[in-house]
Motif scaffolding. Structure first.
Motif, PDB file in Angstrom:
ATOM      1  N   HIS A 146     -75.801  -3.648   3.084  1.00  7.76           N
ATOM      2  CA  HIS A 146     -76.807  -3.352   2.058  1.00  7.76           C
ATOM      3  C   HIS A 146     -76.358  -2.159   1.211  1.00  7.76           C
ATOM      4  CE1 HIS A 146     -79.170  -6.321   4.006  1.00  7.76           C
ATOM      5  NE2 HIS A 146     -79.743  -5.545   4.911  1.00  7.76           N
ATOM      6  N   VAL A 147     -75.800  -1.146   1.861  1.00 10.07           N
ATOM      7  CA  VAL A 147     -75.317   0.040   1.141  1.00 10.07           C
ATOM      8  C   VAL A 147     -74.228  -0.356   0.152  1.00 10.07           C
ATOM      9  CG1 VAL A 147     -74.036   2.217   1.388  1.00 10.07           C
ATOM     10  CG2 VAL A 147     -75.958   1.706   2.928  1.00 10.07           C
ATOM     11  N   ARG A 148     -73.248  -1.123   0.606  1.00  9.61           N
ATOM     12  CA  ARG A 148     -72.156  -1.461  -0.307  1.00  9.61           C
ATOM     13  C   ARG A 148     -72.620  -2.430  -1.395  1.00  9.61           C
ATOM     14  NH1 ARG A 148     -67.726  -4.927   3.230  1.00  9.61           N
ATOM     15  NH2 ARG A 148     -69.134  -6.621   3.812  1.00  9.61           N
ATOM     16  N   ALA A 149     -73.582  -3.280  -1.097  1.00  8.87           N
ATOM     17  CA  ALA A 149     -74.131  -4.170  -2.128  1.00  8.87           C
ATOM     18  C   ALA A 149     -74.834  -3.360  -3.210  1.00  8.87           C
ATOM     19  CB  ALA A 149     -75.087  -5.180  -1.496  1.00  8.87           C
ATOM     20  N   ILE A 150     -75.665  -2.418  -2.799  1.00 10.26           N
ATOM     21  CA  ILE A 150     -76.383  -1.578  -3.754  1.00 10.26           C
ATOM     22  C   ILE A 150     -75.402  -0.771  -4.594  1.00 10.26           C
ATOM     23  CG2 ILE A 150     -77.926   0.427  -3.955  1.00 10.26           C
ATOM     24  CD1 ILE A 150     -79.405  -0.781  -1.441  1.00 10.26           C
ATOM     25  N   ALA A 151     -74.391  -0.189  -3.956  1.00  7.35           N
ATOM     26  CA  ALA A 151     -73.392   0.590  -4.696  1.00  7.35           C
ATOM     27  C   ALA A 151     -72.651  -0.278  -5.703  1.00  7.35           C
ATOM     28  CB  ALA A 151     -72.406   1.238  -3.722  1.00  7.35           C
ATOM     29  N   ALA A 152     -72.293  -1.485  -5.315  1.00  8.72           N
ATOM     30  CA  ALA A 152     -71.575  -2.383  -6.221  1.00  8.72           C
ATOM     31  C   ALA A 152     -72.461  -2.802  -7.390  1.00  8.72           C
ATOM     32  CB  ALA A 152     -71.055  -3.598  -5.465  1.00  8.72           C
ATOM     33  N   VAL A 153     -73.720  -3.109  -7.127  1.00 11.47           N
ATOM     34  CA  VAL A 153     -74.637  -3.511  -8.203  1.00 11.47           C
ATOM     35  C   VAL A 153     -74.855  -2.345  -9.168  1.00 11.47           C
ATOM     36  CG1 VAL A 153     -77.026  -4.182  -8.732  1.00 11.47           C
ATOM     37  CG2 VAL A 153     -75.758  -5.369  -6.912  1.00 11.47           C
ATOM     38  N   ILE A 154     -75.069  -1.152  -8.646  1.00  9.41           N
ATOM     39  CA  ILE A 154     -75.248   0.032  -9.504  1.00  9.41           C
ATOM     40  C   ILE A 154     -73.997   0.250 -10.351  1.00  9.41           C
ATOM     41  CG2 ILE A 154     -75.433   2.558  -9.485  1.00  9.41           C
ATOM     42  CD1 ILE A 154     -77.351   2.207  -7.049  1.00  9.41           C
ATOM     43  N   SER A 155     -72.847   0.158  -9.736  1.00 13.34           N
ATOM     44  CA  SER A 155     -71.594   0.340 -10.461  1.00 13.34           C
ATOM     45  C   SER A 155     -71.438  -0.709 -11.567  1.00 13.34           C
ATOM     46  CB  SER A 155     -70.419   0.271  -9.482  1.00 13.34           C
ATOM     47  OG  SER A 155     -69.211   0.547 -10.140  1.00 13.34           O
ATOM     48  N   PHE A 156     -71.772  -1.949 -11.254  1.00 10.91           N
ATOM     49  CA  PHE A 156     -71.703  -3.026 -12.238  1.00 10.91           C
ATOM     50  C   PHE A 156     -72.589  -2.716 -13.442  1.00 10.91           C
ATOM     51  CE2 PHE A 156     -73.443  -7.218 -13.646  1.00 10.91           C
ATOM     52  CZ  PHE A 156     -72.289  -7.707 -14.230  1.00 10.91           C
ATOM     53  N   VAL A 157     -73.813  -2.289 -13.192  1.00 12.94           N
ATOM     54  CA  VAL A 157     -74.737  -1.960 -14.275  1.00 12.94           C
ATOM     55  C   VAL A 157     -74.209  -0.787 -15.097  1.00 12.94           C
ATOM     56  CG1 VAL A 157     -77.072  -1.086 -14.792  1.00 12.94           C
ATOM     57  CG2 VAL A 157     -76.753  -2.931 -13.113  1.00 12.94           C
ATOM     58  N   ILE A 158     -73.625   0.188 -14.438  1.00 13.87           N
ATOM     59  CA  ILE A 158     -73.052   1.333 -15.150  1.00 13.87           C
ATOM     60  C   ILE A 158     -71.888   0.877 -16.035  1.00 13.87           C
ATOM     61  CG2 ILE A 158     -71.764   3.500 -14.857  1.00 13.87           C
ATOM     62  CD1 ILE A 158     -73.570   4.023 -12.380  1.00 13.87           C
ATOM     63  N   TYR A 159     -71.049  -0.004 -15.515  1.00 15.09           N
ATOM     64  CA  TYR A 159     -69.952  -0.527 -16.342  1.00 15.09           C
ATOM     65  C   TYR A 159     -70.483  -1.295 -17.554  1.00 15.09           C
ATOM     66  CZ  TYR A 159     -65.748   0.937 -14.011  1.00 15.09           C
ATOM     67  OH  TYR A 159     -64.727   1.701 -13.532  1.00 15.09           O
ATOM     68  N   LEU A 160     -71.524  -2.083 -17.359  1.00 13.48           N
ATOM     69  CA  LEU A 160     -72.118  -2.783 -18.499  1.00 13.48           C
ATOM     70  C   LEU A 160     -72.633  -1.783 -19.534  1.00 13.48           C
ATOM     71  CD1 LEU A 160     -74.066  -5.717 -16.788  1.00 13.48           C
ATOM     72  CD2 LEU A 160     -71.807  -5.776 -17.899  1.00 13.48           C
ATOM     73  N   SER A 161     -73.243  -0.706 -19.063  1.00 10.14           N
ATOM     74  CA  SER A 161     -73.727   0.341 -19.969  1.00 10.14           C
ATOM     75  C   SER A 161     -72.561   0.994 -20.722  1.00 10.14           C
ATOM     76  CB  SER A 161     -74.498   1.408 -19.191  1.00 10.14           C
ATOM     77  OG  SER A 161     -75.616   0.850 -18.569  1.00 10.14           O
ATOM     78  N   ALA A 162     -71.464   1.195 -20.025  1.00  9.34           N
ATOM     79  CA  ALA A 162     -70.275   1.779 -20.673  1.00  9.34           C
ATOM     80  C   ALA A 162     -69.747   0.849 -21.764  1.00  9.34           C
ATOM     81  CB  ALA A 162     -69.199   2.064 -19.633  1.00  9.34           C
ATOM     82  N   ILE A 163     -69.739  -0.447 -21.473  1.00 10.11           N
ATOM     83  CA  ILE A 163     -69.281  -1.423 -22.468  1.00 10.11           C
ATOM     84  C   ILE A 163     -70.171  -1.365 -23.710  1.00 10.11           C
ATOM     85  CG2 ILE A 163     -69.033  -3.876 -22.978  1.00 10.11           C
ATOM     86  CD1 ILE A 163     -68.274  -4.197 -19.942  1.00 10.11           C
ATOM     87  N   VAL A 164     -71.483  -1.379 -23.491  1.00  7.27           N
ATOM     88  CA  VAL A 164     -72.428  -1.328 -24.617  1.00  7.27           C
ATOM     89  C   VAL A 164     -72.211  -0.061 -25.431  1.00  7.27           C
ATOM     90  CG1 VAL A 164     -74.888  -1.105 -25.200  1.00  7.27           C
ATOM     91  CG2 VAL A 164     -74.136  -2.820 -23.521  1.00  7.27           C
ATOM     92  N   SER A 165     -71.960   1.057 -24.768  1.00  8.97           N
ATOM     93  CA  SER A 165     -71.786   2.321 -25.496  1.00  8.97           C
ATOM     94  C   SER A 165     -70.516   2.329 -26.343  1.00  8.97           C
ATOM     95  CB  SER A 165     -71.815   3.505 -24.537  1.00  8.97           C
ATOM     96  OG  SER A 165     -70.601   3.606 -23.824  1.00  8.97           O
ATOM     97  N   THR A 166     -69.504   1.524 -25.975  1.00  9.19           N
ATOM     98  CA  THR A 166     -68.290   1.477 -26.799  1.00  9.19           C
ATOM     99  C   THR A 166     -68.493   0.614 -28.037  1.00  9.19           C
ATOM    100  OG1 THR A 166     -67.312  -0.464 -25.687  1.00  9.19           O
ATOM    101  CG2 THR A 166     -66.773   1.724 -24.779  1.00  9.19           C
ATOM    102  N   LEU A 167     -69.498  -0.226 -28.009  1.00  5.43           N
ATOM    103  CA  LEU A 167     -69.735  -1.150 -29.123  1.00  5.43           C
ATOM    104  C   LEU A 167     -70.630  -0.564 -30.197  1.00  5.43           C
ATOM    105  CD1 LEU A 167     -70.242  -4.384 -26.999  1.00  5.43           C
ATOM    106  CD2 LEU A 167     -68.137  -3.563 -28.116  1.00  5.43           C
ATOM    107  N   SER A 168     -71.279   0.561 -29.861  1.00  2.00           N
ATOM    108  CA  SER A 168     -72.208   1.138 -30.856  1.00  2.00           C
ATOM    109  C   SER A 168     -71.552   2.197 -31.706  1.00  2.00           C
ATOM    110  CB  SER A 168     -73.420   1.725 -30.146  1.00  2.00           C
ATOM    111  OG  SER A 168     -73.057   2.687 -29.193  1.00  2.00           O
TER     112      SER A 168
END
Length: 168
Positions: A146-168
């Motif tokens: 559960h810990v590693r799943a949560i960490a991976a999901v959080i990291s994934f969302v952060i990467y998506l946020s980073a992608i969006v920030s490069t497009l603006s």
């Protein structure tokens, strides 16, 4: 002064590759947490042993290996680019560094330091006579998944946020 290693157009592609690899493992660990872990709670000691040994053998395949190594290498390269280019003050830089740190610590370190040793131990169990503390191992294995799943999901969302920030 920044060192421009990559063209600006390549950074979103590198971040997308990071999100891709991290996202695949986030999905795997999440799906495992919300399905397999629940099913394993219903098994007897011998059935648990047989199933876990089978899962641990089956997952050691080329496809998983490529994704697992990719999920380490690509985000590490992304974070290195941020550092080498001096982009830690950009909109996306801190997100990449945070996402990588969370992923490598919460997912990869947990896998290497907790799950792999437990899997190696489970591999030695006899289905006919599992150890008396098998339920403790099952509970610990599930908790850390559960810990590693949560960490991976959080990291994934952060990467998506980073992608969006490069497009603006």
């Amino acid at each position: 002064m920044t060192l421009n290693i990559l063209s600006e157009g390549f950074v979103p592609l590198l971040l997308a590759a990071s999100a891709f690899f991290v996202g695949i493992l986030a999905g795997l660990f999440f799906a495992y947490s919300v399905s397999v872990v629940l099913a394993l709670k219903t098994f007897s000691a011998s059935a648990y042993t047989i199933v876990m040994q089978s899962i641990n053998n089956a997952i050691l395949n080329v496809a998983f290996g490529v994704v697992f190594i990719g999920s380490i290498a690509v985000p590490t390269v992304s974070a290195s680019v941020v550092l080498l280019q001096g982009d830690w003050t950009s909109q996306y830089g801190p997100l990449v560094l945070l996402g990588t740190a969370i992923y490598l610590t919460g997912t990869i370190a947990v896998t290497m330091n907790i799950h792999l040793p437990m899997n190696e131990s489970i591999a030695t169990w006899s289905p006919a006579s599992p150890p008396d503390d098998w339920t403790t191992v099952r509970t610990r294995w599930a908790r850390w998944n559960h810990v590693r799943a949560i960490a991976a999901v959080i990291s994934f969302v952060i990467y998506l946020s980073a992608i969006v920030s490069t497009l603006s």
